[in-house]
Design an enzyme around this catalytic site. Structure first.
Site, mmCIF file in Angstrom:
data_model
loop_
_atom_site.group_PDB
_atom_site.id
_atom_site.type_symbol
_atom_site.label_atom_id
_atom_site.label_comp_id
_atom_site.label_asym_id
_atom_site.label_seq_id
_atom_site.Cartn_x
_atom_site.Cartn_y
_atom_site.Cartn_z
ATOM 1 N N GLN A 29 45.453 26.378 87.216
ATOM 2 C CA GLN A 29 44.485 27.095 87.872
ATOM 3 C C GLN A 29 43.313 26.080 88.259
ATOM 4 O O GLN A 29 42.577 25.698 87.173
ATOM 5 C CB GLN A 29 44.146 28.355 87.562
ATOM 6 C CG GLN A 29 43.203 29.219 88.175
ATOM 7 C CD GLN A 29 42.549 30.148 87.678
ATOM 8 O OE1 GLN A 29 41.677 30.202 86.600
ATOM 9 N NE2 GLN A 29 43.019 31.503 88.222
ATOM 10 N N TYR B 201 33.426 33.420 91.446
ATOM 11 C CA TYR B 201 33.248 32.158 91.457
ATOM 12 C C TYR B 201 33.164 31.516 92.705
ATOM 13 O O TYR B 201 33.148 32.088 93.624
ATOM 14 C CB TYR B 201 34.462 31.428 90.550
ATOM 15 C CG TYR B 201 34.556 31.777 89.179
ATOM 16 C CD1 TYR B 201 33.394 31.646 88.189
ATOM 17 C CD2 TYR B 201 35.547 32.568 88.706
ATOM 18 C CE1 TYR B 201 33.394 32.401 87.035
ATOM 19 C CE2 TYR B 201 35.699 33.091 87.482
ATOM 20 C CZ TYR B 201 34.324 33.052 86.527
ATOM 21 O OH TYR B 201 34.564 33.506 85.190
ATOM 22 N N ARG C 282 44.483 32.455 93.963
ATOM 23 C CA ARG C 282 44.121 33.890 93.278
ATOM 24 C C ARG C 282 42.885 34.537 93.907
ATOM 25 O O ARG C 282 42.036 33.640 94.292
ATOM 26 C CB ARG C 282 43.923 33.674 91.749
ATOM 27 C CG ARG C 282 43.847 34.814 90.997
ATOM 28 C CD ARG C 282 43.399 34.774 89.579
ATOM 29 N NE ARG C 282 44.183 35.910 88.687
ATOM 30 C CZ ARG C 282 44.067 36.128 87.283
ATOM 31 N NH1 ARG C 282 42.792 35.869 86.762
ATOM 32 N NH2 ARG C 282 44.652 37.106 86.885
ATOM 33 N N GLY D 283 47.978 38.999 80.870
ATOM 34 C CA GLY D 283 46.954 38.130 80.682
ATOM 35 C C GLY D 283 46.792 38.250 79.231
ATOM 36 O O GLY D 283 47.677 37.629 78.492
#
Length: 373
Positions: free
Chosen positions: A98, A185, A232, A322
């Site tokens: 990622q 982000y 994502r 996760g």
């Protein structure tokens, strides 16, 4: 006929040994930003998954919002990641990394020369935290600093930083890359009109606010090929002070259409309810599936039952887990056999210690240990 998520599946140009992915999770175990043997062991321990997506990986010195994270912008980092990809591939698991730019979710103590972090605008995430150093030099959560807005030229340069990191990822042996377009982000900061107040080609209209995301996708496709590029997304998410806006649904419909045309590897959706934020609304997955004709991964509060149901309804293709993978390196076996999960120790999620990182027992190891006590 029902789909068994524990059986192998074909996925674009890849095959995977099951439909379970390990979702990306920041672990902050790299003092110098270079992956090492401990990281290789951590990921190798979790290769029950058909796909591993690594922790967020920095694309440049200025992209970071957490101390001690790995990068992919220096040769030594490429060589370090090669240890990880080799270890994972030896177990027959696919691995994507990622790629991460946090934008405004950072602090001057993490930035080169204590400079302000950069963002889509100069609007501060004043109620959010990064993992940096406080005024006494103590490591921990610190309030995000006021950012500086990227210039138009700098926005284009960040897209190239992502593409450069993508090329480095392939050199390091990754099967592909996932852009971090979620959780408040940088990429998502551009999407949100309450954070993106720009007046250039990257602000204003829905299409302009999506431009940075799509240009970055295109730069990565040019660098490594569409079948190795993924993203994502967190529709309706609110992490790091991203307010809801009227055009959310239209935004993600527009992105789904454009990403479908590009034939990327997958879209990885996250339901932020599991992180204490907004849940995906009822019916959204069905609508998104009608807009997007590629592979969909879903993370956030997943269980075996939920995963099997969504896969068999055709709403998702791969289920991502996760935090459960942290304390349960053999999570896939536990899911398949309905064995209980070991709870994680959240105070050990970050930090340079190996405790809470590579010392978790599998279910079988714990059973043997309990018999021998």
């Amino acid at each position: 006929m029902a789909i068994n998520m524990f059986e192998p599946a074909n996925w674009g140009s890849f095959s995977i040994k099951n439909r379970i992915a390990m979702a990306p999770m920041t672990r902050a175990r790299n003092a110098n930003g270079i992956p090492n043997a401990s990281n290789a062991l951590y990921y190798a321990q979790r290769t029950g998954a058909g796909l591993i997506i690594t922790e967020g990986t920095a694309i440049s010195e200025t992209s970071k919002g957490v101390l001690h994270i790995p990068g992919l912008y220096q040769q030594a980092q490429v060589e370090g990641w090669a240890k990880v990809t080799n270890a994972v591939h030896q177990q027959g698991t696919r691995i994507f990394t990622q790629l991460w730019h946090v934008g405004r979710v950072s602090h001057i103590s993490i930035q080169p020369n204590q400079q302000p972090p950069v963002g889509a605008s100069d609007i501060q995430a004043a109620n959010s935290t990064a993992w940096g150093y406080d005024e006494n030099g103590k490591e921990g959560f610190v309030t995000c600093s006021k950012p500086r807005a990227l210039t138009t030229k700098e926005v284009k340069a960040v897209s190239l930083d992502f593409a450069n990191a993508a090329q480095n990822a392939i050199k390091a042996g990754f099967d592909g890359i996932e852009l971090h377009g979620a959780n408040g982000y940088l990429i998502e900061q551009f999407l949100n009109p309450y954070i993106n107040n720009r007046s250039d080609e990257y602000g204003g209209t829905l299409e302009n606010r999506c431009r940075f995301l799509l240009e970055t996708i295109d730069a990565c496709i040019d660098a490594i090929g569409a079948d190795k590029v993924a993203i994502r997304l967190t529709p309706y998410g609110g992490l790091h002070e991203l307010p809801h806006y009227d055009e959310i649904e239209k935004t993600y419909q527009y992105l789904a259409k454009n990403l479908s045309e590009r034939k990327i590897a997958y879209i990885h959706l996250m339901d932020q309810k599991s992180r204490g934020s907004f849940a995906l609304p009822d019916g959204f997955l069905e609508r998104f599936r009608s807009w997007y004709n590629g592979i969909i991964i879903l993370a956030g509060g997943m269980t075996r039952e939920k995963s099997e149901s969504l896969i068999n309804q055709g709403l998702i293709d791969i289920a991502a887990f996760g935090e459960d993978f942290i304390a349960n390196p053999d999570l896939v076996e536990r899911l398949q056999n309905r064995w209980p999960f070991t709870p994680p120790k959240r105070e050990l999620h970050y930090g340079l210690t190996m405790e809470g990182y590579i010392d978790w027992k599998t279910y079988s190891e714990a059973q043997v240990e309990s018999v021998n006590l």
